[in-house]
Design a protein around this motif. Sequence first.
Motif, PDB file in Angstrom:
ATOM      1  N   ALA A  31     -29.257 -83.397  42.439  1.00 18.14           N
ATOM      2  CA  ALA A  31     -30.479 -83.529  43.228  1.00 18.14           C
ATOM      3  C   ALA A  31     -31.564 -84.168  42.355  1.00 18.14           C
ATOM      4  O   ALA A  31     -31.515 -84.092  41.124  1.00 18.14           O
ATOM      5  N   SER A  32     -32.529 -84.756  42.994  1.00 17.27           N
ATOM      6  CA  SER A  32     -33.600 -85.431  42.264  1.00 17.27           C
ATOM      7  C   SER A  32     -34.598 -84.420  41.700  1.00 17.27           C
ATOM      8  O   SER A  32     -34.672 -83.265  42.134  1.00 17.27           O
ATOM      9  N   GLU A  33     -35.392 -84.892  40.739  1.00 17.25           N
ATOM     10  CA  GLU A  33     -36.460 -84.057  40.190  1.00 17.25           C
ATOM     11  C   GLU A  33     -37.476 -83.705  41.276  1.00 17.25           C
ATOM     12  O   GLU A  33     -38.035 -82.609  41.273  1.00 17.25           O
ATOM     13  N   ASP A  34     -37.707 -84.636  42.212  1.00 13.51           N
ATOM     14  CA  ASP A  34     -38.632 -84.361  43.321  1.00 13.51           C
ATOM     15  C   ASP A  34     -38.107 -83.222  44.191  1.00 13.51           C
ATOM     16  O   ASP A  34     -38.870 -82.347  44.597  1.00 13.51           O
ATOM     17  N   ASP A  35     -36.799 -83.229  44.475  1.00 14.01           N
ATOM     18  CA  ASP A  35     -36.197 -82.148  45.264  1.00 14.01           C
ATOM     19  C   ASP A  35     -36.276 -80.824  44.508  1.00 14.01           C
ATOM     20  O   ASP A  35     -36.559 -79.782  45.098  1.00 14.01           O
ATOM     21  N   LEU A  36     -36.004 -80.861  43.216  1.00 17.58           N
ATOM     22  CA  LEU A  36     -36.065 -79.657  42.393  1.00 17.58           C
ATOM     23  C   LEU A  36     -37.454 -79.040  42.452  1.00 17.58           C
ATOM     24  O   LEU A  36     -37.599 -77.826  42.655  1.00 17.58           O
ATOM     25  N   LEU A  37     -38.475 -79.857  42.337  1.00  9.24           N
ATOM     26  CA  LEU A  37     -39.853 -79.368  42.392  1.00  9.24           C
ATOM     27  C   LEU A  37     -40.209 -78.875  43.795  1.00  9.24           C
ATOM     28  O   LEU A  37     -40.788 -77.793  43.961  1.00  9.24           O
ATOM     29  N   ALA A  38     -39.842 -79.636  44.822  1.00  4.82           N
ATOM     30  CA  ALA A  38     -40.201 -79.286  46.198  1.00  4.82           C
ATOM     31  C   ALA A  38     -39.495 -78.023  46.685  1.00  4.82           C
ATOM     32  O   ALA A  38     -40.086 -77.219  47.408  1.00  4.82           O
ATOM     33  N   ILE A  39     -38.241 -77.840  46.302  1.00  9.33           N
ATOM     34  CA  ILE A  39     -37.451 -76.725  46.846  1.00  9.33           C
ATOM     35  C   ILE A  39     -37.559 -75.467  46.002  1.00  9.33           C
ATOM     36  O   ILE A  39     -37.740 -74.372  46.536  1.00  9.33           O
ATOM     37  N   MET A  40     -37.463 -75.616  44.666  1.00  5.54           N
ATOM     38  CA  MET A  40     -37.462 -74.426  43.815  1.00  5.54           C
ATOM     39  C   MET A  40     -38.686 -74.315  42.913  1.00  5.54           C
ATOM     40  O   MET A  40     -38.814 -73.359  42.157  1.00  5.54           O
ATOM     41  N   GLY A  41     -39.583 -75.296  42.990  1.00  4.38           N
ATOM     42  CA  GLY A  41     -40.796 -75.223  42.181  1.00  4.38           C
ATOM     43  C   GLY A  41     -40.530 -75.346  40.693  1.00  4.38           C
ATOM     44  O   GLY A  41     -41.295 -74.835  39.882  1.00  4.38           O
ATOM     45  N   LEU A  42     -39.448 -76.054  40.332  1.00  4.05           N
ATOM     46  CA  LEU A  42     -39.056 -76.184  38.934  1.00  4.05           C
ATOM     47  C   LEU A  42     -39.122 -77.630  38.490  1.00  4.05           C
ATOM     48  O   LEU A  42     -39.059 -78.548  39.301  1.00  4.05           O
ATOM     49  N   THR A  43     -39.211 -77.802  37.171  1.00  2.95           N
ATOM     50  CA  THR A  43     -39.167 -79.131  36.592  1.00  2.95           C
ATOM     51  C   THR A  43     -37.849 -79.310  35.854  1.00  2.95           C
ATOM     52  O   THR A  43     -37.166 -78.332  35.533  1.00  2.95           O
ATOM     53  N   SER A  44     -37.506 -80.541  35.585  1.00  2.00           N
ATOM     54  CA  SER A  44     -36.268 -80.859  34.885  1.00  2.00           C
ATOM     55  C   SER A  44     -36.209 -80.099  33.563  1.00  2.00           C
ATOM     56  O   SER A  44     -37.198 -80.006  32.847  1.00  2.00           O
ATOM     57  N   GLY A  45     -35.047 -79.537  33.260  1.00  2.00           N
ATOM     58  CA  GLY A  45     -34.881 -78.746  32.045  1.00  2.00           C
ATOM     59  C   GLY A  45     -35.129 -77.271  32.255  1.00  2.00           C
ATOM     60  O   GLY A  45     -34.822 -76.457  31.396  1.00  2.00           O
ATOM     61  N   SER A  46     -35.697 -76.900  33.398  1.00  2.00           N
ATOM     62  CA  SER A  46     -36.015 -75.499  33.686  1.00  2.00           C
ATOM     63  C   SER A  46     -35.169 -74.923  34.816  1.00  2.00           C
ATOM     64  O   SER A  46     -35.506 -73.882  35.373  1.00  2.00           O
ATOM     65  N   VAL A  47     -34.086 -75.592  35.174  1.00  2.00           N
ATOM     66  CA  VAL A  47     -33.258 -75.148  36.297  1.00  2.00           C
ATOM     67  C   VAL A  47     -32.691 -73.762  35.992  1.00  2.00           C
ATOM     68  O   VAL A  47     -32.158 -73.518  34.913  1.00  2.00           O
ATOM     69  N   THR A  48     -32.827 -72.865  36.963  1.00  2.00           N
ATOM     70  CA  THR A  48     -32.431 -71.477  36.792  1.00  2.00           C
ATOM     71  C   THR A  48     -32.200 -70.825  38.149  1.00  2.00           C
ATOM     72  O   THR A  48     -32.882 -71.173  39.127  1.00  2.00           O
ATOM     73  N   PRO A  49     -31.287 -69.862  38.230  1.00  2.00           N
ATOM     74  CA  PRO A  49     -31.130 -69.121  39.486  1.00  2.00           C
ATOM     75  C   PRO A  49     -32.403 -68.377  39.890  1.00  2.00           C
ATOM     76  O   PRO A  49     -32.635 -68.164  41.082  1.00  2.00           O
ATOM     77  N   LEU A  50     -33.239 -68.014  38.924  1.00  2.00           N
ATOM     78  CA  LEU A  50     -34.488 -67.336  39.277  1.00  2.00           C
ATOM     79  C   LEU A  50     -35.414 -68.248  40.075  1.00  2.00           C
ATOM     80  O   LEU A  50     -36.272 -67.774  40.816  1.00  2.00           O
ATOM     81  N   GLY A  51     -35.234 -69.553  39.966  1.00  2.00           N
ATOM     82  CA  GLY A  51     -36.010 -70.502  40.765  1.00  2.00           C
ATOM     83  C   GLY A  51     -35.692 -70.399  42.241  1.00  2.00           C
ATOM     84  O   GLY A  51     -36.507 -70.788  43.090  1.00  2.00           O
ATOM     85  N   ILE A  52     -34.529 -69.873  42.576  1.00  2.00           N
ATOM     86  CA  ILE A  52     -34.170 -69.702  43.986  1.00  2.00           C
ATOM     87  C   ILE A  52     -35.149 -68.753  44.671  1.00  2.00           C
ATOM     88  O   ILE A  52     -35.392 -68.866  45.871  1.00  2.00           O
TER      89      ILE A  52
END
Length: 160
Positions: free
Chosen positions: A84-105
């Motif tokens: 997924a894109s960085e934009d999707d990561l930010l929009a869906i889980m409120g995270l930035t690249s490098g910070s992906v985590t299940p807690l972001g769910i």
Amino acid sequence: MNKEETYQFLRKHDIKFEVNEHKAVFNMGELDSVELSYPEWDAKNLFIRDDKKRNYYLISVKGDKRVDLKDFRRKHGLRALSFASEDDLLAIMGLTSGSVTPLGILNDTDRRVHFYLDSEFVGNMIGVHPNENNATVWMQADILTSLIREHGNEVDVVEI
């Protein structure tokens, strides 16, 4: 939730956890330069989507494992997968690249992310970022999956 809010959330829910604060890391290779309490239980997290951008998935595996997305897709009856894109990561889980985590769910207000956890974590500890990549939170993996289910997201424990 940011890092401090994540800690507060865990305390509010009486969840036992430990924290290793460390310099920011942006990939698994950089983790070799930080000291972790339980490095064998550190998770690698992949935020992916299907080819129609309708379904989003977070796959968490032990840090030393590789995930073949084509094989994963076939085993679980999914459409073609890509990151997924960085934009999707930010929009869906409120995270930035490098910070992906299940807690972001827990930031996924629309419950769009389907969580897949590597079965090796069952009954064991897991290390994940607390929504920022300058710390690692250690907690029981079973508690993590319970939190995500209670939040309303789908969770599957699978062999990877």
